[in-house]
Design an enzyme around this catalytic site. Sequence first.
Site, PDB file in Angstrom:
ATOM      1  CG  HIS A   8      -2.040  -0.973   1.143  1.00  0.00           C
ATOM      2  ND1 HIS A   8      -2.976  -1.107   2.130  1.00  0.00           N
ATOM      3  CD2 HIS A   8      -2.396  -1.860   0.177  1.00  0.00           C
ATOM      4  CE1 HIS A   8      -3.858  -2.041   1.795  1.00  0.00           C
ATOM      5  NE2 HIS A   8      -3.520  -2.508   0.604  1.00  0.00           N
ATOM      6  CD  GLU A  25      -1.794   4.172   3.573  1.00  0.00           C
ATOM      7  OE1 GLU A  25      -2.949   4.378   3.967  1.00  0.00           O
ATOM      8  OE2 GLU A  25      -1.527   3.396   2.621  1.00  0.00           O
ATOM      9  CB  CYS A  30      -1.944   1.385   6.198  1.00  0.00           C
ATOM     10  SG  CYS A  30      -1.462   0.592   4.641  1.00  0.00           S
ATOM     11  CB  ALA A  53     -21.447  11.670 -45.515  1.00  0.00           C
ATOM     12  CB  SER A 107     -13.313   8.451 -38.519  1.00  0.00           C
ATOM     13  OG  SER A 107     -12.842   7.122 -38.329  1.00  0.00           O
ATOM     14  CB  THR A 142     -16.735   1.293 -33.383  1.00  0.00           C
ATOM     15  OG1 THR A 142     -17.590   2.444 -33.349  1.00  0.00           O
ATOM     16  CG2 THR A 142     -15.291   1.755 -33.368  1.00  0.00           C
ATOM     17  NE  ARG A 172      -1.490   1.905 -32.001  1.00  0.00           N
ATOM     18  CZ  ARG A 172      -2.810   1.859 -31.960  1.00  0.00           C
ATOM     19  NH1 ARG A 172      -3.430   0.849 -31.331  1.00  0.00           N
ATOM     20  NH2 ARG A 172      -3.539   2.801 -32.521  1.00  0.00           N
TER      21      ARG A 172
END
Length: 324
Positions: free
Chosen positions: A54, A56, A89, A168, A172, A200, A211
């Site tokens: 952790h 701490e 902790c 259209a 992209s 998509t 990347r």
Amino acid sequence: MQPELNDARWLAAAARLASRGRPLSRPNPAVGCVLVKDGRVVGRGWTREGGRPHAEAAALDHAGESARDATAYVTLEPCAHRSPRGPACTDRLIEAGVARVVVGVEDPDPRTAGEGLARLKSAGIATTLLPIPEAETSLAGYLTRATKGRPHVTLKLATSLDGCIALADGQSQWITGATARAHVHSRRALADAILVGGGTWRADKPRLDVRLPGLEDRSLQRVLLTRGIPPDGVKVINAPSQIDRLDGVQYVYVEGGAQVSASFIAEDLVDRIELYRAPIMIGSGKHALGDIGLASLDRAHGRWTLVEQRQLGSDTYQAYSRTC
């Protein structure tokens, strides 16, 4: 400098350290800790890969004997429960002899939930709970999971000045420039999962990876919002609300397209919007969002607050957090 302002400054520094733990600390929250004595940092730490050590513990190990009589600035309340993987902790801080602990967020985990601060007080250590936006933001995924039962959702949009994401005919690549695209990969590197729609996936065949030099090993869980058959190594959900089924995921990065983006907004599941805007005009192209079910302009106002803005080459980056 006023003591509270000084505390806020050190706590904000701890919050910046916490970002180093994302997303490698999953499923644990990414926490930051700074140990300060006589105005000087003597130890610092953040949650490491797999959740241990952790923050701490890492800071105390860094400080050694210098931790005695120091002030510990921790973004999340120190854990109070013992674990087979290490001591609590709170016990480590008590044993190290720190004089004071300043905490940004009380832990919603019922195993700690105020108990950490109470045990520190019982040991004679001064404690301060100082909520600051930087600490809460650094723990957004953990807190969203705890309070809403789902991951924190960032919606990324890359548009022209007139709000289009493609021509259209669907072309992209690329709306934005190389600098903005590199920034997107840096944002992906902070997420646990990346989500796109089936359309998509089929049209662009995106890799959905990171990347950037040195970060190529950041392996995000790839998620499709679709009713189709899941490709190998890809998780499929059928509705935005099913993000609560993504085990171990605190941060989801949604990259659209238009219908997926609209569906997350319509179901009120977006916590942050990251908008990349290129200085180009497209006209009758494909717009960034579909129907979000907005019935009146009154309901559109007061929902988002600008929290970050910068120039990335010729493109503009803006981040918005939800206010309600």
